[in-house]
Scaffold this active site. Structure first.
Site, short mmCIF file in Angstrom:
data_model
loop_
_atom_site.label_atom_id
_atom_site.label_comp_id
_atom_site.label_asym_id
_atom_site.label_seq_id
_atom_site.Cartn_x
_atom_site.Cartn_y
_atom_site.Cartn_z
N CYS A 252 0.86 -1.23 -0.13
CA CYS A 252 -0.20 0.02 -0.11
C CYS A 252 0.76 1.24 -0.06
O CYS A 252 0.72 2.32 -0.94
CB CYS A 252 -0.94 -0.01 1.27
SG CYS A 252 -0.19 0.14 2.77
N HIS A 300 -2.96 1.22 7.04
CA HIS A 300 -3.18 1.00 5.37
C HIS A 300 -3.36 2.61 4.70
O HIS A 300 -3.91 3.38 5.39
CB HIS A 300 -4.73 0.23 5.10
CG HIS A 300 -4.64 -0.17 3.65
ND1 HIS A 300 -3.90 -0.91 3.05
CD2 HIS A 300 -5.75 0.46 2.84
CE1 HIS A 300 -4.32 -0.98 1.84
NE2 HIS A 300 -5.60 -0.05 1.51
N HIS A 312 -5.69 1.81 -4.69
CA HIS A 312 -4.75 1.28 -3.44
C HIS A 312 -4.46 -0.15 -3.76
O HIS A 312 -4.92 -0.82 -4.67
CB HIS A 312 -5.31 1.33 -2.12
CG HIS A 312 -6.57 0.38 -2.14
ND1 HIS A 312 -6.89 -0.17 -0.69
CD2 HIS A 312 -7.37 -0.18 -2.98
CE1 HIS A 312 -7.83 -0.98 -1.01
NE2 HIS A 312 -8.33 -1.05 -2.07
#
Length: 337
Positions: A252, A300, A312
């Site tokens: 990420c 995240h 993402h």
């Protein structure tokens, strides 16, 4: 002593008799009216409104509706042309031996006649004539005619077959010429529509980001954000790999680092650091290109696209994709740079 004066009614008649004075007065009146109208905005040129993104998208869709039938027609003609060109080549291969056989048969007939009439029958023909025991020259000539007739029949058979192939090839050659012209015209039409589509795409506002793998995004103010969005969207479909920062796989924070690196902005490959490296933005003021963080531990991060969407790298076995930010608890937004 009293001075004589002109009666008032004569003065009035004299002034009204001068048309030049009336024209000057009318001109002054029109000038004043026009000035007032301009001041009121009555004569102002209508403002030109730039087409909206939706209008441009609709125009592109319309061009595509014109282009797709052209592409399919081009594919059809190209496939037919390929097939017919092969058929013509196959016929050409069949015609060549037939042409040679025709030529040889004609040579044999001509040679047979020439040898007989110039130097008399050859030994072979003489042997045949002796075996048949002809009584007269007429019978000899009749036998020769029969031999020649046999050659002619063979020649006619070959010629008929060759003419059949020649006729088929002429049809194919005509069809190939027509289809070649159609292919050229369709290719030119396709090229022109492509040019029109590119012009329409180029007319998109600077603040609009249109990419192949993400939705069209409007209102992207920052050039760095536009670059980061295009870069991140280009990675949609790439695999998630723990610790990867591109160019073919990402985790990420590796994806957001890679996207902003293309825009000339360095981010650390760690969500906690990226949180500190950006400017805090309230959710109500979040713009496309901002980073959106999730969970209390900021474990995240994604690149915000607006309208509650982000691009993402979600997790192992799920590639880079576009999804809603509402599937996880949002911790906040940060604006790099």
């Amino acid at each position: 002593m009293p001075v004589a004066t002109t009666p008032p009614h004569r003065h009035a008649r004299g002034r009204s008799a001068r048309p030049g004075g009336l024209r000057r007065a009318a001109h002054r009146l029109l000038t004043l009216v026009a000035a007032a109208a301009v001041g009121a905005g009555m004569l102002a040129a209508p403002a030109y409104a730039e087409p909206s993104v939706d209008e441009i998208e609709a125009a592109i869709d319309q061009k595509w509706r014109q282009l797709e039938p052209t592409i399919e027609q081009y594919n059809k003609v190209r496939a037919q042309l390929k097939s017919n060109t092969k058929k013509a080549a196959d016929l050409e291969k069949k015609i060549q031996p037939l042409a040679l056989e025709t030529e040889l048969a004609m040579d044999r007939v001509g040679d047979l006649a020439a040898r007989y009439y110039i130097s008399g029958p050859s030994q072979d023909i003489g042997a045949l004539l002796l075996t048949a025991k002809p009584d007269t020259l007429t019978e000899q000539l009749t036998l020769l005619d029969r031999l020649a007739a046999n050659e002619r029949r063979q020649l006619q058979g070959v010629t008929r077959v060759r003419e059949k192939y020649d006729a088929e090839k002429r049809k194919l050659d005509t069809l190939i010429a027509t289809q070649t012209k159609q292919q050229t015209e369709l290719a030119a039409k396709k090229k022109q529509i492509d040019v029109d589509i590119k012009k329409l795409e180029a007319s998109m506002p600077v603040t609009t980001v249109k990419t192949e793998k993400c939705p069209t995004i409007n209102g992207v103010v920052s050039e760095a954000a536009r670059t980061a969005i295009r870069t991140a969207c280009a990675q949609v479909g790439d695999p998630y790999v723990w610790g990867a920062t591109g160019p073919n796989s990402f985790d990420c924070s590796g994806l957001t680092q890679y996207a902003y690196k293309a825009a000339g902005i360095h981010l650390t490959h760690f969500t906690g650091a990226q949180w500190k490296e950006g400017k805090a933005i309230p959710r109500s003021e979040a713009r496309p290109g901002d980073l959106v963080f999730f969970f209390a531990d900021l474990s995240h991060v994604g690149l915000y696209l607006g309208n509650d969407k982000m691009v993402h790298a979600p997790r192992a076995s799920k590639p880079v994709n576009v999804s809603s930010i509402n599937t996880m608890p949002v911790a906040g937004f940060r604006r790099p740079g």
